[in-house]
Write an enzyme that holds these catalytic residues in place. Structure first.
Site, mmCIF file in Angstrom:
data_model
loop_
_atom_site.group_PDB
_atom_site.id
_atom_site.type_symbol
_atom_site.label_atom_id
_atom_site.label_comp_id
_atom_site.label_asym_id
_atom_site.label_seq_id
_atom_site.Cartn_x
_atom_site.Cartn_y
_atom_site.Cartn_z
ATOM 1 C CG ASN A 24 -3.717 6.491 3.246
ATOM 2 O OD1 ASN A 24 -4.876 5.988 2.501
ATOM 3 N ND2 ASN A 24 -3.047 5.723 3.768
ATOM 4 C CG ASP A 46 -2.118 -1.152 1.026
ATOM 5 O OD1 ASP A 46 -2.231 -1.467 -0.117
ATOM 6 O OD2 ASP A 46 -2.891 -1.121 2.065
#
Length: 281
Positions: free
Chosen positions: A138, A64
């Site tokens: 994010n 990720d």
């Protein structure tokens, strides 16, 4: 799709081997490797800007964190990103190594769908001047450094004062980022198809100050108290910037999106069950 951008986790021999296999399997395609991978393979070096502008598809070989790096590298371009996980299953890198070629064949044939993920745009204003503007997939994080002291973070939404967080910091997360640092700070899990922001204090002095889910079209503004010291702004865990008292952070939804190629064999909630060990004792 004629041009593939390969973005790999650094110092990962498995990623280099996969890149070589991709070039051998798809000789009709143009493969461009980001700088670290190109250096490891002895391929021609391509600057990040050229890589981003030429790519029709980005293939991420890592986890990720590598995918977040790829999204930042691509900037505002909505290039589909195929995430191949070289370790355990990731929240965003859904394709296992053994499924890479099968999945890529489907993508090249046009048989795929994407998740369109929301991004945030962050602006740092100091003494009335714009010092920094960037985008994240994010989270935007304000956090203290080594000194064990809380700071004042004056928060408002669309110009309406909400509260002053006396805390170690503040997180503004996307739904994608709701399973990252925000979750550790007590924030909710938000399905990535829901456009919103999650505003969470980090270790707030007041136990009644909890996370707030904010509509995506709002503007979140956080002003640091005048006595702020040893405090930093971190964007997607990738870049850091020192902050001063009186600095203002403005965070809003970006017009740009990140398009993640879905693995049809993996569902979002099955990833949550596996990663968060739901149902286990």
């Amino acid at each position: 799709m004629q041009t593939l951008a390969l973005i790999a986790k650094k110092d990962k021999p498995e990623a280099a081997q996969l890149a070589l296999q991709l070039r051998e399997r798809y000789p009709q395609l143009t493969l461009l490797a980001e700088r670290a991978l190109a250096h490891a393979l002895g391929w021609p070096r391509v600057e990040d800007r050229e890589l981003a502008s030429r790519a029709d598809l980005a293939v991420v070989l890592g986890g990720d964190g590598t995918l977040i790096h790829a999204a930042r590298l691509l900037g505002g371009r909505g290039v589909p990103i195929l995430g191949v996980n070289l370790g355990s299953l990731g929240f965003m890198t859904e394709v296992p190594v053994e499924g890479l070629f099968e999945q890529l064949d489907e993508v090249l044939a046009g048989r795929f769908r994407v998740d369109s993920r929301m991004k945030l745009r962050c602006r740092l204003v100091r003494a009335g001047k714009l010092c920094l503007e960037d985008e994240v997939l994010n989270d935007v994080v304000i956090n203290k450094g080594a000194l064990a002291r809380i700071g004042d973070h004056h928060a408002s939404i669309d110009g309406v004062y909400i509260t002053t967080y006396k805390s170690d910091g503040v997180i503004v997360a996307t739904p994608t980022g709701s399973t990252a640092y925000s979750l550790s700070a007590g924030g909710p899990i938000v399905h990535p198809s829901v456009d919103c922001m999650v505003l969470s204090p980090i270790c707030s002095h007041a136990l009644t100050q909890r996370s707030i889910v904010v509509p995506a079209e709002r503007l979140v503004r956080i002003e640091l108290g005048p006595n702020t010291a040893d405090t930093y702004l971190t964007l997607d865990g990738q870049t850091g910037h020192g902050l001063q008292g009186g600095d203002i952070l403005e965070v809003e939804r970006s017009p740009n999106r990140v398009n993640l190629v879905r693995n049809p064999k993996v569902a979002y909630f099955s990833i949550l069950r596996q990663k968060l060990h739901w149902g286990q004792r």
